[in-house]
Write a protein that holds these residues in place. Structure first.
Motif, PDB file in Angstrom:
ATOM      1  N   SER A 131       8.211   2.192   3.209  1.00 50.11           N
ATOM      2  CA  SER A 131       6.738   2.180   3.232  1.00 50.11           C
ATOM      3  C   SER A 131       6.181   0.867   3.772  1.00 50.11           C
ATOM      4  N   TYR A 185       2.011   2.322  -3.381  1.00 48.80           N
ATOM      5  CA  TYR A 185       2.742   1.335  -4.178  1.00 48.80           C
ATOM      6  C   TYR A 185       1.832   0.140  -4.482  1.00 48.80           C
ATOM      7  N   GLY A 236       0.813  -1.211   0.000  1.00 50.22           N
ATOM      8  CA  GLY A 236       0.000   0.000   0.000  1.00 50.22           C
ATOM      9  C   GLY A 236       0.845   1.258   0.000  1.00 50.22           C
ATOM     10  N   ASN A 237       0.319   2.306   0.592  1.00 49.29           N
ATOM     11  CA  ASN A 237       1.010   3.604   0.657  1.00 49.29           C
ATOM     12  C   ASN A 237       1.378   4.129  -0.729  1.00 49.29           C
TER      13      ASN A 237
END
Length: 211
Positions: free
Chosen positions: A208, A85, A82-83
């Protein structure tokens, strides 16, 4: 009075349908196990790779079966970090003879012969793959018997396009032991970046997912 009876009958019928659906799911899939079940995995920990040159990426985890019977693999899901990506796109997955290491890296040879870091050899169909009870060996440091992996799982993912990175924070392994079904999670922290990006970009992707 008739309206009330009709409503009660409707609620009763709805409840019966729900029960029948639940019974059907139980008969089709079997009971759901609690937690990861008897399987555990060795992690490739915090791993990253930059400038992949579009070469497929292998994610390899050895499997240990702590149970009292064989486990049968049904499939693998890669979970992204996530974040911003994306998760890696799973191309194929298979089982392999394990030599005791885990890795995230380029697929350096034919899938039937070798893969990242020469960690595994062989190519076993994933669906229906039987993970036997792991044998135990004497730990020279602690003097205790410890279970060792006999097979590995290999997830082959597509490389990210130029200028992009993907991240992975877990490999979810779906399997069953007898009629009991489990989804075991192997926590990971990995990132791969395409060409045109720097080590700084790779480190940001790793950060991340907790790298």
């Amino acid at each position: 009075m008739r309206l009330r009876l009709d409503r009660r009958l409707s609620r009763m019928l709805a409840g019966i349908v729900v029960v029948l659906l639940g019974v059907g799911a139980f008969l089709t899939r079997g009971p759901i196990g609690i937690g990861n079940g008897p399987l555990s995995f060795e992690s490739f920990s915090i791993s990253g790779w930059a400038d992949s040159h579009r070469v497929p990426v292998a994610l390899i985890v050895p499997v240990i079966n702590h149970g009292r019977g064989p486990a049968v693999i049904k499939g693998i899901t890669l979970v992204g970090g996530g974040n911003g990506y994306p998760a890696p796109r799973l191309v194929t997955a298979y089982g392999a003879d394990d030599t005791g290491c885990s890795a995230l890296g380029p697929l350096t040879g034919p899938v039937s012969n070798a893969s990242a870091g020469q960690c595994v050899t062989g190519h076993l169909a994933l669906a229906g793959l039987v993970i036997p009870i792991s044998r135990k060996v004497l730990d020279r440091v602690t003097g205790k018997l410890v279970a060792v992996p006999s097979l590995g799982l290999v997830a082959e993912a597509a490389a990210p396009p130029p200028g992009r990175c993907w991240t992975v924070k877990a490999m979810a392994v779906h399997y069953h032991v007898g009629i009991r079904h489990y989804t075991a999670t192997a926590p990971e922290a990995g990132a791969v970046c395409g060409s045109g990006l720097s080590r700084t970009d790779l480190q940001a992707a790793l950060n991340s997912v907790g790298g």
